[in-house]
Design a protein around this motif. Structure first.
Motif, PDB file in Angstrom:
ATOM      1  N   ALA A   5      -2.337 -51.369  44.247  1.00 49.30           N
ATOM      2  CA  ALA A   5      -2.720 -51.132  42.857  1.00 49.30           C
ATOM      3  C   ALA A   5      -1.509 -51.250  41.931  1.00 49.30           C
ATOM      4  O   ALA A   5      -1.600 -51.826  40.839  1.00 49.30           O
ATOM      5  CB  ALA A   5      -3.362 -49.758  42.725  1.00 49.30           C
ATOM      6  N   ALA A   6      -0.379 -50.725  42.377  1.00 51.98           N
ATOM      7  CA  ALA A   6       0.844 -50.834  41.578  1.00 51.98           C
ATOM      8  C   ALA A   6       1.255 -52.294  41.418  1.00 51.98           C
ATOM      9  O   ALA A   6       1.700 -52.710  40.341  1.00 51.98           O
ATOM     10  CB  ALA A   6       1.972 -50.032  42.226  1.00 51.98           C
ATOM     11  N   LEU A   7       1.084 -53.087  42.475  1.00 53.83           N
ATOM     12  CA  LEU A   7       1.437 -54.512  42.394  1.00 53.83           C
ATOM     13  C   LEU A   7       0.547 -55.255  41.411  1.00 53.83           C
ATOM     14  O   LEU A   7       1.002 -56.179  40.739  1.00 53.83           O
ATOM     15  CB  LEU A   7       1.361 -55.151  43.781  1.00 53.83           C
ATOM     16  CG  LEU A   7       2.468 -54.749  44.743  1.00 53.83           C
ATOM     17  CD1 LEU A   7       2.239 -55.393  46.106  1.00 53.83           C
ATOM     18  CD2 LEU A   7       3.830 -55.128  44.199  1.00 53.83           C
ATOM     19  N   ILE A   8      -0.717 -54.854  41.312  1.00 53.92           N
ATOM     20  CA  ILE A   8      -1.611 -55.482  40.330  1.00 53.92           C
ATOM     21  C   ILE A   8      -1.115 -55.197  38.916  1.00 53.92           C
ATOM     22  O   ILE A   8      -1.028 -56.105  38.077  1.00 53.92           O
ATOM     23  CB  ILE A   8      -3.064 -55.000  40.530  1.00 53.92           C
ATOM     24  CG1 ILE A   8      -3.618 -55.553  41.836  1.00 53.92           C
ATOM     25  CG2 ILE A   8      -3.945 -55.421  39.354  1.00 53.92           C
ATOM     26  CD1 ILE A   8      -4.955 -54.967  42.242  1.00 53.92           C
ATOM     27  N   ARG A  17       5.223 -60.675  30.448  1.00 55.93           N
ATOM     28  CA  ARG A  17       6.673 -60.543  30.262  1.00 55.93           C
ATOM     29  C   ARG A  17       7.055 -59.222  29.608  1.00 55.93           C
ATOM     30  O   ARG A  17       7.884 -59.161  28.702  1.00 55.93           O
ATOM     31  CB  ARG A  17       7.236 -61.717  29.493  1.00 55.93           C
ATOM     32  CG  ARG A  17       7.148 -62.993  30.280  1.00 55.93           C
ATOM     33  CD  ARG A  17       7.873 -64.089  29.601  1.00 55.93           C
ATOM     34  NE  ARG A  17       7.644 -65.316  30.369  1.00 55.93           N
ATOM     35  CZ  ARG A  17       8.230 -66.443  30.113  1.00 55.93           C
ATOM     36  NH1 ARG A  17       9.073 -66.523  29.116  1.00 55.93           N
ATOM     37  NH2 ARG A  17       7.989 -67.495  30.839  1.00 55.93           N
ATOM     38  N   ALA A  18       6.440 -58.166  30.103  1.00 54.49           N
ATOM     39  CA  ALA A  18       6.785 -56.833  29.618  1.00 54.49           C
ATOM     40  C   ALA A  18       8.229 -56.517  29.992  1.00 54.49           C
ATOM     41  O   ALA A  18       8.720 -56.939  31.039  1.00 54.49           O
ATOM     42  CB  ALA A  18       5.837 -55.792  30.222  1.00 54.49           C
ATOM     43  N   ARG A  19       8.889 -55.776  29.155  1.00 57.03           N
ATOM     44  CA  ARG A  19      10.307 -55.474  29.348  1.00 57.03           C
ATOM     45  C   ARG A  19      10.568 -54.796  30.691  1.00 57.03           C
ATOM     46  O   ARG A  19      11.553 -55.076  31.360  1.00 57.03           O
ATOM     47  CB  ARG A  19      10.773 -54.591  28.202  1.00 57.03           C
ATOM     48  CG  ARG A  19      12.211 -54.223  28.255  1.00 57.03           C
ATOM     49  CD  ARG A  19      12.583 -53.625  26.954  1.00 57.03           C
ATOM     50  NE  ARG A  19      13.031 -54.742  26.129  1.00 57.03           N
ATOM     51  CZ  ARG A  19      14.095 -54.702  25.367  1.00 57.03           C
ATOM     52  NH1 ARG A  19      14.768 -53.606  25.238  1.00 57.03           N
ATOM     53  NH2 ARG A  19      14.483 -55.744  24.695  1.00 57.03           N
ATOM     54  N   TRP A  20       9.707 -53.889  31.125  1.00 55.27           N
ATOM     55  CA  TRP A  20       9.906 -53.118  32.345  1.00 55.27           C
ATOM     56  C   TRP A  20       9.457 -53.872  33.602  1.00 55.27           C
ATOM     57  O   TRP A  20       9.725 -53.447  34.718  1.00 55.27           O
ATOM     58  CB  TRP A  20       9.160 -51.785  32.256  1.00 55.27           C
ATOM     59  CG  TRP A  20       7.695 -51.942  31.978  1.00 55.27           C
ATOM     60  CD1 TRP A  20       7.106 -51.985  30.758  1.00 55.27           C
ATOM     61  CD2 TRP A  20       6.638 -52.091  32.932  1.00 55.27           C
ATOM     62  NE1 TRP A  20       5.746 -52.160  30.887  1.00 55.27           N
ATOM     63  CE2 TRP A  20       5.442 -52.216  32.216  1.00 55.27           C
ATOM     64  CE3 TRP A  20       6.588 -52.128  34.324  1.00 55.27           C
ATOM     65  CZ2 TRP A  20       4.214 -52.384  32.835  1.00 55.27           C
ATOM     66  CZ3 TRP A  20       5.362 -52.291  34.938  1.00 55.27           C
ATOM     67  CH2 TRP A  20       4.192 -52.417  34.202  1.00 55.27           C
ATOM     68  N   ALA A  21       8.773 -54.990  33.430  1.00 58.62           N
ATOM     69  CA  ALA A  21       8.190 -55.705  34.567  1.00 58.62           C
ATOM     70  C   ALA A  21       9.239 -56.289  35.510  1.00 58.62           C
ATOM     71  O   ALA A  21       9.043 -56.303  36.722  1.00 58.62           O
ATOM     72  CB  ALA A  21       7.258 -56.807  34.074  1.00 58.62           C
ATOM     73  N   HIS A  22      10.337 -56.783  34.953  1.00 60.50           N
ATOM     74  CA  HIS A  22      11.352 -57.415  35.802  1.00 60.50           C
ATOM     75  C   HIS A  22      11.903 -56.415  36.812  1.00 60.50           C
ATOM     76  O   HIS A  22      11.923 -56.688  38.023  1.00 60.50           O
ATOM     77  CB  HIS A  22      12.476 -57.997  34.947  1.00 60.50           C
ATOM     78  CG  HIS A  22      13.440 -58.819  35.734  1.00 60.50           C
ATOM     79  ND1 HIS A  22      14.504 -58.269  36.394  1.00 60.50           N
ATOM     80  CD2 HIS A  22      13.475 -60.140  35.988  1.00 60.50           C
ATOM     81  CE1 HIS A  22      15.165 -59.228  37.019  1.00 60.50           C
ATOM     82  NE2 HIS A  22      14.560 -60.377  36.783  1.00 60.50           N
ATOM     83  N   SER A  24      10.598 -53.552  37.698  1.00 58.88           N
ATOM     84  CA  SER A  24       9.519 -53.036  38.547  1.00 58.88           C
ATOM     85  C   SER A  24       9.209 -53.979  39.705  1.00 58.88           C
ATOM     86  O   SER A  24       9.005 -53.526  40.832  1.00 58.88           O
ATOM     87  CB  SER A  24       8.248 -52.830  37.721  1.00 58.88           C
ATOM     88  OG  SER A  24       8.462 -51.866  36.737  1.00 58.88           O
ATOM     89  N   LEU A  25       9.184 -55.279  39.426  1.00 60.55           N
ATOM     90  CA  LEU A  25       8.915 -56.223  40.507  1.00 60.55           C
ATOM     91  C   LEU A  25      10.068 -56.253  41.503  1.00 60.55           C
ATOM     92  O   LEU A  25       9.852 -56.355  42.708  1.00 60.55           O
ATOM     93  CB  LEU A  25       8.632 -57.619  39.964  1.00 60.55           C
ATOM     94  CG  LEU A  25       8.178 -58.639  40.999  1.00 60.55           C
ATOM     95  CD1 LEU A  25       6.888 -58.181  41.681  1.00 60.55           C
ATOM     96  CD2 LEU A  25       7.978 -59.989  40.383  1.00 60.55           C
ATOM     97  N   ILE A  27      12.023 -53.733  42.267  1.00 60.44           N
ATOM     98  CA  ILE A  27      11.899 -52.512  43.069  1.00 60.44           C
ATOM     99  C   ILE A  27      10.758 -52.640  44.072  1.00 60.44           C
ATOM    100  O   ILE A  27      10.897 -52.262  45.241  1.00 60.44           O
ATOM    101  CB  ILE A  27      11.698 -51.284  42.159  1.00 60.44           C
ATOM    102  CG1 ILE A  27      12.983 -51.000  41.391  1.00 60.44           C
ATOM    103  CG2 ILE A  27      11.269 -50.062  42.961  1.00 60.44           C
ATOM    104  CD1 ILE A  27      12.821 -50.000  40.264  1.00 60.44           C
ATOM    105  N   SER A  28       9.634 -53.209  43.645  1.00 60.17           N
ATOM    106  CA  SER A  28       8.496 -53.354  44.561  1.00 60.17           C
ATOM    107  C   SER A  28       8.801 -54.338  45.687  1.00 60.17           C
ATOM    108  O   SER A  28       8.317 -54.172  46.805  1.00 60.17           O
ATOM    109  CB  SER A  28       7.229 -53.752  43.808  1.00 60.17           C
ATOM    110  OG  SER A  28       7.347 -55.035  43.261  1.00 60.17           O
ATOM    111  N   CYS A  29       9.608 -55.361  45.404  1.00 61.15           N
ATOM    112  CA  CYS A  29      10.012 -56.287  46.471  1.00 61.15           C
ATOM    113  C   CYS A  29      10.849 -55.563  47.525  1.00 61.15           C
ATOM    114  O   CYS A  29      10.639 -55.748  48.726  1.00 61.15           O
ATOM    115  CB  CYS A  29      10.798 -57.455  45.894  1.00 61.15           C
ATOM    116  SG  CYS A  29       9.793 -58.681  45.061  1.00 61.15           S
ATOM    117  N   CYS A  30      11.774 -54.760  47.062  1.00 53.93           N
ATOM    118  CA  CYS A  30      12.598 -53.986  48.007  1.00 53.93           C
ATOM    119  C   CYS A  30      11.734 -52.990  48.783  1.00 53.93           C
ATOM    120  O   CYS A  30      11.910 -52.810  49.990  1.00 53.93           O
ATOM    121  CB  CYS A  30      13.715 -53.269  47.266  1.00 53.93           C
ATOM    122  SG  CYS A  30      14.919 -54.398  46.548  1.00 53.93           S
TER     123      CYS A  30
END
Length: 93
Positions: A5-8, A17-22, A24-25, A27-30
């Motif tokens: 759900a967080a990945l969605i 291109r939200a400022r926090w998205a870069h 967040s992605l 962190i989610s990759c790690c």
């Protein structure tokens, strides 16, 4: 389920291109590497149960699973190499 759900949500933010998205992605990759390692054993348990006592089948599955796990981790690291480029970061400012 929560990770998915967080990945969605992160995926939608990346597409906008939200400022926090870069971050967040990234962190989610790690985190996905840790999730892969945690889920490896329970995911493979049914396959080993089906193989039974056949040593070759069990070893073959173990080798194939290890190769796939390493390939997935390699793919995430390769993506992070791209994701951390200054041009990509600049797109999210």
């Amino acid at each position: 389920g929560l990770f998915g759900a967080a990945l969605i949500v992160i995926g939608i933010a990346v597409s906008r291109r939200a400022r926090w998205a870069h971050l967040s992605l990234e962190i989610s990759c790690c985190a996905s590497i840790a999730v892969l390692a945690i889920l490896a054993k329970p995911t493979l348990a049914p396959f080993f149960a089906m193989a039974g006592d056949e040593a070759m089948a069990g070893k073959g599955m173990l080798v194939a699973s290890a190769v796939l796990l390493v390939a997935q981790i390699g793919a995430v690291l390769w993506f992070l190499k791209f994701w951390r480029k200054p041009e990509v970061r600049a797109a999210f400012r």
